[in-house]
Design an enzyme around this catalytic site. Structure first.
Site, PDB file in Angstrom:
ATOM      1  N   PRO A   1      12.428  -5.342   7.999  1.00 43.40           N
ATOM      2  CA  PRO A   1      12.945  -5.804   6.493  1.00 43.40           C
ATOM      3  C   PRO A   1      12.665  -4.239   5.283  1.00 43.40           C
ATOM      4  O   PRO A   1      13.496  -4.330   4.570  1.00 43.40           O
ATOM      5  CB  PRO A   1      11.653  -6.489   5.926  1.00 43.40           C
ATOM      6  CG  PRO A   1      11.204  -7.197   7.324  1.00 43.40           C
ATOM      7  CD  PRO A   1      11.414  -6.265   8.427  1.00 43.40           C
ATOM      8  N   CYS A   2      11.716  -3.583   5.740  1.00 43.63           N
ATOM      9  CA  CYS A   2      11.774  -2.363   5.128  1.00 43.63           C
ATOM     10  C   CYS A   2      12.894  -1.441   5.197  1.00 43.63           C
ATOM     11  O   CYS A   2      13.439  -0.832   4.323  1.00 43.63           O
ATOM     12  CB  CYS A   2      10.299  -1.534   5.197  1.00 43.63           C
ATOM     13  SG  CYS A   2       8.727  -2.556   4.883  1.00 43.63           S
ATOM     14  N   ASP A   3      13.149  -1.144   6.372  1.00 43.21           N
ATOM     15  CA  ASP A   3      14.196  -0.198   6.667  1.00 43.21           C
ATOM     16  C   ASP A   3      15.604  -0.660   6.142  1.00 43.21           C
ATOM     17  O   ASP A   3      16.362  -0.233   5.613  1.00 43.21           O
ATOM     18  CB  ASP A   3      14.555  -0.326   8.404  1.00 43.21           C
ATOM     19  CG  ASP A   3      15.721   0.494   8.733  1.00 43.21           C
ATOM     20  OD1 ASP A   3      15.350   1.654   9.321  1.00 43.21           O
ATOM     21  OD2 ASP A   3      16.834  -0.206   8.786  1.00 43.21           O
TER      22      ASP A   3
END
Length: 172
Positions: A64-66
């Site tokens: 999700p952060c990527d």
């Protein structure tokens, strides 16, 4: 004593505690010091007079952060140079630099809060149990006033990109 706030965020379904004050729209953005991928200090004052889109992620090494950083990097291409886009995590600067190179990230600037956690504590986004930052999007205007805050309730979820970008557009 650091303020503790509960009931606001979950991490993979588990409730977590945020350390620091709640930052609201209309508040003056608190000062902070983080480091860039060259280990050079970066502060809020470094971008005085610019619109800041600050995206906060637990770790760039997660899906999700990527995705979030890549999407904001794509959207950044349509924004003028007067908009500074930071992605802040507690990932080590070396890992951030490697990630940026692998992901082809050019428009956003990754910053690390790993040393003092000064950003996380100043903005009330440090997760007590994990020492990671809670997924958040902030828009700070040219006068250091917070104009948009989205604290993502579940750390594994993505933010509302369009709402954040609309908040930036209102300041241009």
């Amino acid at each position: 004593m650091t303020q503790e706030r509960t009931g606001l965020v979950t991490f993979v379904g588990n409730p977590v505690t945020l350390l620091g004050p709640e930052i609201k729209v209309g508040d003056k953005a608190p000062p902070f010091q983080v480091v860039d991928t060259d280990l050079k200090p970066v502060t809020l004052a470094d971008t005085a007079g610019k619109v800041r889109l600050v995206t906060v992620v637990p770790s760039l090494d997660t899906g999700p952060c990527d995705t979030m950083a890549r999407k904001f990097n794509e959207h950044a291409a349509q924004l003028p140079a007067e908009v500074v886009i930071y992605t802040i995590s507690v990932d080590l600067p070396f890992a951030q630099a490697r990630w940026c190179g692998n992901a082809g990230i050019e428009r956003i600037k990754t910053l690390s809060d790993y040393q003092e956690r000064s950003f996380g504590l100043a903005y009330g986004l440090l997760i007590k149990e994990l020492k990671l930052l809670a997924r958040t999007v902030l828009v700070i205007d040219r006068d250091d006033t917070v104009r948009y805050v989205q604290l993502v309730k579940e750390a594994a979820n993505e933010p509302d990109y369009q709402a954040a970008l609309a908040a930036v557009q209102k300041l241009l």
